[in-house]
Design an enzyme around this catalytic site. Structure first.
Site, PDB file in Angstrom:
ATOM      1  N   LYS A 134     -37.692  19.537  66.668  1.00 52.17           N
ATOM      2  CA  LYS A 134     -36.922  18.334  66.981  1.00 52.17           C
ATOM      3  C   LYS A 134     -36.865  18.106  68.499  1.00 52.17           C
ATOM      4  O   LYS A 134     -36.806  19.066  69.276  1.00 52.17           O
ATOM      5  CB  LYS A 134     -35.514  18.487  66.396  1.00 52.17           C
ATOM      6  CG  LYS A 134     -34.624  17.258  66.473  1.00 52.17           C
ATOM      7  CD  LYS A 134     -33.336  17.531  65.712  1.00 52.17           C
ATOM      8  CE  LYS A 134     -32.295  16.451  65.909  1.00 52.17           C
ATOM      9  NZ  LYS A 134     -31.045  16.742  65.172  1.00 52.17           N
ATOM     10  N   SER A 174     -29.436  13.189  62.610  1.00 52.68           N
ATOM     11  CA  SER A 174     -30.335  12.879  63.693  1.00 52.68           C
ATOM     12  C   SER A 174     -31.701  13.532  63.542  1.00 52.68           C
ATOM     13  O   SER A 174     -32.601  13.281  64.353  1.00 52.68           O
ATOM     14  CB  SER A 174     -29.695  13.308  65.024  1.00 52.68           C
ATOM     15  OG  SER A 174     -29.488  14.699  65.094  1.00 52.68           O
ATOM     16  N   SER A 219     -26.406  16.329  60.785  1.00 52.53           N
ATOM     17  CA  SER A 219     -27.767  15.949  61.147  1.00 52.53           C
ATOM     18  C   SER A 219     -28.872  16.729  60.458  1.00 52.53           C
ATOM     19  O   SER A 219     -30.041  16.387  60.605  1.00 52.53           O
ATOM     20  CB  SER A 219     -27.947  16.051  62.662  1.00 52.53           C
ATOM     21  OG  SER A 219     -27.115  15.129  63.320  1.00 52.53           O
TER      22      SER A 219
END
Length: 468
Positions: A79, A154, A178
């Site tokens: 990420k 996210s 997330s």
């Protein structure tokens, strides 16, 4: 359906999960190089539509340095809020342009210790503040189950790639949902571990209250279980009970608390409610006791979390030139970040009390598990919305109300530090999956995984390759 997008083809990856891929490498059926090349080809085929990649190193993958990792040779992505040597970490923001990282972040080192091959980085919304991977001017990250819909956030880029079949496992982290939110939107398994279960990433170390847990998104329970066992070989927190390799359900029967309504009063929609109740029925059929319980916190918790969320936005904006890059431009922040910052600056005096009350949440949350081993709830208050519904371009007050009405269940576990898992236990009439959450006491990921195995066997999880 024309609005579904899959990368699954007859190549070295096939429909294998990460455990099966690693086994194929060990027995010589394939190689890390073949798997990486297949994943790169899949990414190149679908990413022009999904917009899930932040940076790719498909020509020069980062292979594991040793062959001992349990997931050796399996391709993955990290990420974009976690440093990977040679790649920028832009945290999903257009407000600056980061220089390439000089070294791997602390958590990247732990992730790579499992043997995974890193192929690049995935997109995320600005600083992870939003539950959808959307931007002010750039293309949103799309849900491969229905490309007109959000894939959550996210860790939205990671979810899109795993669900579409580009890779079987991808790095994610969770500061308010997330991991679990994109898992719910994309039909994946997403476990938020207990606080401090893993090596903490750099960003979590300076937070007044550490909300962030690191983890992965996968398509199978055994992949999540294998990853959690593998990272313990690198570093295990001695203050927590070891998880070990969980390989199936346990025989013991559990007491499961059932929660259907949010603390904010936002209604749970009928389709989400039905998915949770179907899951409760499956647990009862397996011999577990399921009974309604009350949440240990009230509306004040939601207000306090919003205040803390606004504080983090204010800190990100105010320190951006020092923390992220000298090119940082506050005016280029998105509407959500700026709106949260303005909210905090309008009433900073509320922050000390909010932090004090939030720090007491762990004790309140622990009481839920005095009489119940698990708590069953929705992940989100309603089914995955279309792109634009949570866009940062909206008026902030309208967006704030929509966010509160959507993210009704996940933040409690972040503040309390307790583990929770999202499992794909339903399908909305719009064609996107519905996630159901199980939460457990601090340090008890094992019970979550054992129960997840049981539910996966009772109701096999949807796979996009089989739905097209």
């Amino acid at each position: 359906m024309d609005n579904r997008l899959t990368a699954f083809i007859d190549d070295a990856l096939g429909r294998l999960d990460a455990v099966a891929m690693a086994a194929a490498v060990r027995d010589g059926s394939t190689t890390p190089e073949e798997l990486a090349a297949a994943a790169a080809a899949r990414a190149q085929a679908v990413d022009p539509t999904l917009h899930a990649l932040a940076y790719a190193i498909h020509e020069q993958p980062r292979y594991a340095e040793g062959k001992d990792g349990a997931l050796f040779g399996v391709p993955t992505y990290v990420k974009d809020n976690t440093d990977v040597r040679g790649l920028p970490s832009n945290h999903g923001s257009a407000a600056f342009r980061a220089a390439p990282a000089r070294r791997d972040g602390a958590y990247t080192s732990q992730l790579r210790s499992t043997g995974l091959t890193v192929l690049g980085k995935t997109r995320m919304p600005e600083f992870g503040f939003s539950p959808t991977t959307e931007f002010m001017t750039e293309e949103p990250t799309r849900n491969p189950w229905h490309t007109d819909y959000s894939v959550g956030a996210s860790s939205g880029g990671a979810a899109a790639l795993v669900a579409a079949g580009v890779v079987p496992i991808a790095h994610a982290n969770d500061g308010g949902g997330s991991i679990r939110i994109p898992a719910a939107c994309a039909g994946l398994v997403g476990l938020k571990p207990s606080r401090d279960r893993h090596v903490n990433g750099e960003q979590s170390r300076t937070m007044p209250i550490n909300l962030i847990s690191e983890g992965v998104l996968t398509r199978s329970v055994r992949d999540t279980a294998a990853y959690l066992a593998a990272i313990e070989d690198y570093r295990r927190n001695p203050a927590l009970p070891p998880i070990g390799l969980v390989q199936g359900p346990a025989r013991r029967r559990l007491r499961v608390g059932l929660i259907l309504d949010t603390i904010t009063g936002a209604p749970t929609d009928d389709q989400t409610r039905a998915a949770v109740l179907r899951t409760a029925a499956l647990l009862e059929q397996a011999g577990h006791l399921v009974e309604p319980i009350e949440l240990p916190v009230g509306r004040q918790f939601a207000d306090d979390f919003l205040q803390y969320w606004a504080l983090l936005a204010d800190l990100a904006a105010s320190t951006g030139r020092f923390v992220f890059d000298r090119t940082f431009d506050i005016a280029a922040l998105d509407g959500l970040t700026l709106g949260l910052r303005a909210r905090h600056r309008a009433a900073p005096q509320r922050t000390p009390g909010a932090l004090l009350r939030l720090r007491g949440t762990a004790r309140a949350c622990a009481r839920m598990f005095d009489r119940h081993e698990l708590v069953l709830s929705p992940v989100l208050s309603h089914i995955t919305p279309e792109l634009g519904y949570l866009s940062p371009t909206l008026d902030f007050e309208e967006l704030r109300e929509r966010l509160i009405g959507y993210v009704g269940f996940t933040p409690l576990n972040n503040v309390a530090g307790t583990p929770a898992i999202s499992l794909p236990m339903g399908m909305a009439d719009t064609g996107v999956p519905i996630g159901v959450q199980l939460a457990a006491a601090y340090g008890d990921e094992r019970t979550l995984l054992e129960t997840a195995y049981e539910l996966e066997a009772a109701q096999p999880f949807p796979l996009l390759a089989e739905a097209v």
